[in-house]
Enzyme design. Structure first.
Site, PDB file in Angstrom:
ATOM      1  N   ASP A  99      -2.351   2.234  -4.614  1.00  0.00           N
ATOM      2  CA  ASP A  99      -3.566   2.693  -3.963  1.00  0.00           C
ATOM      3  C   ASP A  99      -4.683   1.674  -4.139  1.00  0.00           C
ATOM      4  OD1 ASP A  99      -2.387   5.080  -3.144  1.00  0.00           O
ATOM      5  OD2 ASP A  99      -2.880   6.070  -5.042  1.00  0.00           O
TER       6      ASP A  99
ATOM      7  N   HIS B 157       0.816  -1.211   0.000  1.00  0.00           N
ATOM      8  CA  HIS B 157       0.000   0.000   0.000  1.00  0.00           C
ATOM      9  C   HIS B 157       0.855   1.270   0.000  1.00  0.00           C
ATOM     10  CE1 HIS B 157      -3.713   1.948  -0.090  1.00  0.00           C
ATOM     11  NE2 HIS B 157      -4.279   1.515   1.034  1.00  0.00           N
TER      12      HIS B 157
END
Length: 347
Positions: free
Chosen positions: A322, A318
């Site tokens: 996204d 992450h």
């Protein structure tokens, strides 16, 4: 390679050494290779009664440091399982007992079934490397997993229609991994962040797809890499996977075969896994997990029908990727597999 006899072994078994280090010396030639004659059997002697093992019931069996700790803890040597010579209680045994470890004072318990044994085996070097890399991955990356499901009807029908002709022409089995690797390459081109990696405070975007394919072996999980998979046809991908899988089973994979991947595909479905959260193979930023295909009722155009369905998972870093990118990536995989004609047309 040389024929002969090992005359001088320099390194003890289990020792870690650098590549190129001297392990031992071989006496080359027939003389060296000739085995030494077996020693004459010793004259049989009457069996002797085995001496009883020394008990550890007295504090005198322990060393001074251990006896002091026993006194402080209000214990006797017989209360602690000794691991020293002849069953003596050591300082470490007492400390572990005080901490509530394996050598803690015995407590009342039920009868123990005969044959309850344990075996201590040193981890193989491969397993040590796997453990370290996967733990490093968890400690470093911000790993998140997103899921989707794929209707496998069309790709199964395509495989069934052409698997015999494919095997006859190419002398190998047509599986599903080639379709998923090809689909992953298409999605990686559209979502380049999934094919990137972090280097310090910079992102490295790869304009090629070297896809690692997880292969289970008797020695553990290995991940050989299909180089330039984005430039290959499904047939070429299948051939390369078959070649690498054979090397993995033979134990002949090299570091070059397993290094430098930009993305990984893992198929836990071959072992019956219905759903999992695969761990990223660092320094990569994503891994696609395939699973078992299972018939389930699904709603299509207002009707409940039975379809062969597969859950798929994308674990991703992450820090780079996204949520929108990860979900879109997995949707592209789903679209390609549910309509495999898109792969053949490069769509």
């Amino acid at each position: 390679p040389a024929s002969g006899m090992m005359k001088d072994i320099k390194i003890k078994e289990g020792t870690t050494v650098e590549v190129g280090a001297l392990l031992g010396l071989i006496e080359v030639g027939a003389a060296g290779a000739k085995a030494a004659p077996a020693a004459a059997p010793a004259k049989a002697e009457a069996p002797k009664a085995a001496a009883p093992a020394p008990a550890a019931s007295s504090d005198k069996q322990s060393g001074p440091a251990a006896r002091k700790l026993l006194d402080e803890a209000g214990l006797k040597a017989g209360d602690v399982a000794g691991t020293g010579k002849d069953g003596r209680v050591t300082k470490g045994d007492v400390l572990e007992a005080k901490a509530g470890g394996a050598s803690a004072p015995a407590v009342a318990r039920g009868p123990v079934t005969a044959g309850r044994t344990e075996e201590r085996v040193k981890m193989s070097k491969l397993r040590q490397v796997i453990a370290k890399r996967l733990k490093d991955s968890q400690n470093t990356a911000a790993i998140l997993t997103t899921f989707n499901e794929i209707d496998m009807t069309n790709v199964i029908a395509l495989r069934n229609d052409y698997k015999d002709a494919f095997e006859k022409k190419y002398n190998m089995r047509l599986g599903f991994m080639g379709f998923f690797v090809k689909a992953a390459c298409t999605a990686l081109k559209e979502i380049p962040a999934v094919n990137a990696q972090i280097d310090g405070d910079e992102l490295i975007f790869k304009n090629y797809c070297d896809v690692g394919v997880a292969v289970g072996t008797d020695q553990g999980l290995v991940v050989p890499v299909v180089r330039n998979a984005d430039q290959m046809s499904i047939m070429e991908i299948e051939a390369e996977i078959a070649r690498l899988a054979k090397k993995a089973r033979d134990g002949s994979l090299t570091m070059g075969d397993m290094s430098g991947g930009t993305f990984t595909v893992s198929n836990g479905g071959v072992y019956g896994s219905l759903m999992s959260t695969p761990i990223i193979n660092p320094p990569q930023s994503g891994i696609l997990g395939m699973h078992k295909t299972e018939e389930r009722p699904v709603a299509i155009k207002g009707q409940v029908v039975i379809r062969p369905m597969m859950y798929v998972a994308l674990s991703y870093d992450h820090r780079i990727i996204d949520g929108k990118e990860s979900v879109t990536f997995l949707v592209r995989i789903k679209e390609a597999i549910e309509d495999p004609r898109r792969l053949l047309l490069g769509l």
